[in-house]
Design a protein around this motif. Structure first.
Motif, PDB file in Angstrom:
ATOM      1  N   GLY A  22      -1.520   2.873   6.271  1.00 42.54           N
ATOM      2  CA  GLY A  22      -1.914   3.211   4.912  1.00 42.54           C
ATOM      3  C   GLY A  22      -3.090   2.390   4.444  1.00 42.54           C
ATOM      4  O   GLY A  22      -3.762   1.718   5.228  1.00 42.54           O
ATOM      5  N   TYR A  43       0.874  11.980  -1.898  1.00 42.83           N
ATOM      6  CA  TYR A  43       1.903  11.458  -0.993  1.00 42.83           C
ATOM      7  C   TYR A  43       2.087  12.348   0.226  1.00 42.83           C
ATOM      8  O   TYR A  43       2.401  11.859   1.317  1.00 42.83           O
ATOM      9  N   LYS A  46      -0.745  11.195   2.494  1.00 46.06           N
ATOM     10  CA  LYS A  46      -0.465   9.865   3.038  1.00 46.06           C
ATOM     11  C   LYS A  46       0.610   9.952   4.129  1.00 46.06           C
ATOM     12  O   LYS A  46       0.519   9.292   5.176  1.00 46.06           O
ATOM     13  N   ASN A  50       0.274   8.953   8.052  1.00 48.59           N
ATOM     14  CA  ASN A  50       0.875   7.668   8.425  1.00 48.59           C
ATOM     15  C   ASN A  50       2.330   7.719   8.853  1.00 48.59           C
ATOM     16  O   ASN A  50       2.847   6.749   9.402  1.00 48.59           O
ATOM     17  N   SER A  56       0.559   1.480  -0.141  1.00 51.01           N
ATOM     18  CA  SER A  56      -0.436   1.947  -1.094  1.00 51.01           C
ATOM     19  C   SER A  56      -0.574   0.868  -2.161  1.00 51.01           C
ATOM     20  O   SER A  56       0.138  -0.153  -2.138  1.00 51.01           O
TER      21      SER A  56
END
Length: 458
Positions: A22, A43, A46, A50, A56
């Motif tokens: 991240g 999200y 992300k 990941n 974050s």
């Protein structure tokens, strides 16, 4: 691995949370701009980049560990629950619910929740049935005559009317509308950046509305006490006033106001959001609408809907669970670490936010087959996909902080859905073909429009 990174590896073989996949984003503001512009999709992206654990940072939350999957949910709801603060994690809700059970931890949370439990006991919930049924019947009476309706707005209005009547016992239409207006002003103010209690700011106008609701609550309590019927009223407000545990604990007036505010917020927003998307999915699935009608016909025949009937509708129960899975009422559940926490080989320091995501967990293909597909049968025997791993379905939270009103919400949704199925057929736009899989439900729900057609009487 650089020398700096090697230094950050702990002696006990735990890696620093700074080494998580991240990014922290820009100095000071972190990834705040991306979050504010993309919301849920931030999200999703992300997670796609990941995996089930990533870091974050933002100006609002500081450094954050974002976790997905049943193991992460178990960590937050059970294994490390005593090291995590729900109060600090949900601090943004303080302008609404102040010192309510939503914003308590530890012993204070247990004591308050114990006091509140009678309000949501099965017998109490059954007592709310007639009120909900009456509100729903009146609210949807003209939906078939209006052409296309704004689905999200109409359900928001319906569910807010329900909670105002159930929680405050308000009967006057004018009073219900006034409290609803004040409460909408309060909720809208939470997103205000400037926390200055002044009529010049959104936050200040929200706090002024909150004080008006508080005054109204105190006025209702005083009027009932003067009439001598406070002990006979069955709404939530009266139950809170009269509740005393075996140790003699009872709520103060301030605590009663805070609890009611929390119930008003949680009780209408979660239900209206979930119902909007349930009607979207069913509006695009005529086979499931007919299947639910057949189930109703078998259980109820021509009888009016009753509590007994609602307990005998397994297909409808699974439809609602599938709505919870695809469109959980909260896409993130937030906590703050009060002590260092070990997870997946990382040491998450005290002071960090920890987010778990029902939204991400509920779409993991290792749990749910074809996770983007609306398939209520995944919850029926023999599949029961949510039972393969504990904490796989967490739309209403879990552990000690699980939503205290979940049974009431489920009853309300069944009443709404049953009443609509008896009275109308409907379609919803945009269609599933146009927008599925939906990655930003809280943003996109305002686009949902429904066209309802009255069913012919048999």
């Amino acid at each position: 691995m650089s020398a700096e990174q090697k230094f950050m590896v702990m002696n006990n073989n735990l890696k620093s949370a700074d080494l998580m996949p991240g990014s922290y984003g820009l100095p000071i503001i972190g990834e705040l701009i991306s979050f504010l512009t993309k919301r849920e999709e931030f999200y999703w992206q992300k997670h796609q980049a990941n995996g089930n654990i990533f870091k974050s940072s933002s100006l609002i939350f500081g450094k954050t560990a974002c976790l997905a999957g049943p193991d992460a949910n178990r960590l937050v709801f059970k294994d490390a629950a005593d090291k995590l603060s729900s109060r600090l994690g949900n601090k943004l809700l303080e302008p609404i619910s102040a010192d309510s059970v939503l914003l308590k931890d530890g012993e204070a949370h247990r004591t308050n929740r114990k006091l509140i439990l009678p309000v949501f006991h099965q017998q109490a919930i059954a007592g709310y049935f007639d009120t909900i049924q009456s509100v729903v019947t009146e609210a949807i009476a003209d939906w078939g005559e209006r052409g296309t309706i704004d689905l999200s707005a109409e359900l928001h209005k319906l569910t807010l009317t329900v909670v105002v009547k159930i929680f405050l016992g308000s009967e006057s239409t004018a009073e219900v509308q006034q409290v609803s207006e004040w409460f909408n002003t309060l909720v809208d103010s939470v997103s205000g950046v400037i926390r200055w209690d002044s009529p010049l700011t959104s936050y200040g106008r929200g706090q002024a509305a909150r004080r008006k609701i508080a005054d109204y609550i105190l006025q209702v309590i005083a009027e009932r006490a003067a009439r001598g019927d406070l002990d006979r009223s069955t709404d939530v407000l009266s139950l809170l006033v009269n509740t005393i545990d075996e140790d003699g604990n009872k709520f103060t007036e301030t605590q009663i106001i805070d609890q009611v505010m929390a119930f008003l917020f949680a009780g209408h927003d979660t239900t209206s959001t979930l119902m909007s998307w349930l009607l979207f999915e069913l509006g695009n699935s005529p086979a499931w609408r007919q299947r639910l009608r057949d189930e109703q016909q078998q259980v109820m025949g021509t009888e009016p809907i009753s509590m007994t009937h609602l307990r005998q509708l397994p297909d409808m129960t699974n439809v609602i669970k599938e709505g919870e899975r695809l469109y959980p009422p909260a896409f993130l559940i937030a906590r703050v670490a009060l002590a260092d926490i070990e997870y997946a080989g990382y040491l998450i320091p005290a002071g960090w936010f920890i987010f778990i995501s029902p939204m991400l967990t509920h779409r993991l293909p290792e749990i749910y087959q074809n996770p983007d597909t609306f398939d209520p049968d995944r919850f029926a025997p023999p599949r029961e996909e949510d039972k393969k791993y504990p904490y796989s379905l967490i739309g209403f939270g879990g552990g000690a902080h699980i939503c205290i009103g979940v049974e009431l919400a489920q009853m309300e949704m069944k009443i709404i859905l049953s009443t609509l199925l008896q009275k109308y057929d409907w379609t919803v736009t945009p269609t599933t073909a146009e927008i599925a899989p939906v990655r930003r439900p809280f943003t996109m729900q305002k686009r949902l429009k429904a066209t309802l057609v009255p069913l012919r009487s048999p």
